[in-house]
Design an enzyme around this catalytic site. Structure first.
Site, PDB file in Angstrom:
ATOM      1  CD  GLU A 143      -2.792  -0.813   2.748  1.00 14.40           C
ATOM      2  OE1 GLU A 143      -4.077  -1.532   2.098  1.00 14.40           O
ATOM      3  OE2 GLU A 143      -2.832  -0.612   3.577  1.00 14.40           O
ATOM      4  CG  HIS A 164      -8.293  -0.367   3.016  1.00 13.80           C
ATOM      5  ND1 HIS A 164      -7.625   0.596   2.444  1.00 13.80           N
ATOM      6  CD2 HIS A 164      -8.015  -1.153   3.671  1.00 13.80           C
ATOM      7  CE1 HIS A 164      -6.456   0.044   2.597  1.00 13.80           C
ATOM      8  NE2 HIS A 164      -6.775  -0.916   3.358  1.00 13.80           N
TER       9      HIS A 164
END
Length: 228
Positions: free
Chosen positions: A143, A176
């Site tokens: 990420e 997410h």
């Protein structure tokens, strides 16, 4: 996407493909379990966990391969260990404070403070503890490379800090699938973007993200155990 280097585009495409095929891969693995007579929710969660660890690990290897030249150059200019560790710990404190402020604002706005993403992760960890490596190590590394180094870093060269951090944070939230917590992800995204710009070392937001995820997941896990 034209502002991105070829290697960066390939890394993003690999990451997106990995995310899109998570359920497909888990379903295939679950089918294999069923063929041997293992069925039920437990084996579905186990299938998801195993495939997630595998796919994240492979994606990380591919990402590091495409960044091999940059990593080689950076290694020659690494700051001292105390500098890196000090900024990483400071980054965790900043991120936790920003997270707490964002949660308070979301509560005032009537947003449920619960995270379905975190709950799902805890369920997977209960079945397959190896998932901790994804949530605490592999996931944060990927990420930070994608959302901070590649997306934020590339946009920052073309625009300004605020716009680059905002766009990368929105995409961070989208990854997410928790748009209701956009403010929370923006708070974290801006914090890690600040760390990256301030230190010019992607390793620092990576370590800060890793430490924060480990703290959050483990505290939630032990809280869940106490309730049980």
């Amino acid at each position: 996407m034209n502002f991105l280097k070829r290697e960066y585009k390939l890394i993003i495409l690999t990451y997106v493909a990995m995310q899109l095929f998570l359920n497909i891969g888990a379903s295939i693995l679950f089918g294999i379990f069923q063929s041997f007579g293992f069925a039920g929710n437990k084996y579905w969660l186990l299938s998801v966990s195993i495939w997630t660890v595998f796919s994240f690990f492979v994606t990380l290897l591919i990402t590091l391969y495409y960044l091999k030249d940059e990593i080689t150059v950076r290694n020659r200019n690494l700051r001292s260990i105390p500098f890196v560790l000090g900024w990483s710990v400071y980054g965790v404190l900043l991120a936790l404070i920003a997270q707490r402020i964002a949660i308070m604002i979301e509560t005032l706005l009537g947003v449920d403070v619960g995270s379905e993403n975190t709950e799902n992760i805890l369920n997977l960890i209960n079945v397959a503890p190896i998932m901790i490596f994804v949530t605490s190590i592999i996931g944060p590394i990927l990420e930070e490379i994608i959302f901070r180094k590649i997306i934020f870093g590339s946009l920052y060269k073309k625009t300004n800090f605020f716009l680059a951090a905002l766009i990368s944070s929105i995409l961070f939230s989208a990854a997410h699938m928790e748009f209701e917590h956009l403010l929370l992800y923006c708070a974290i995204g801006f914090t890690f973007s600040y760390l990256y710009v301030k230190t010019d070392r992607i390793i620092i937001p990576i370590l800060a993200h890793t430490l924060m995820n480990t703290y959050v997941v483990m505290s939630q896990f032990f809280l869940q155990m106490q309730q049980i």
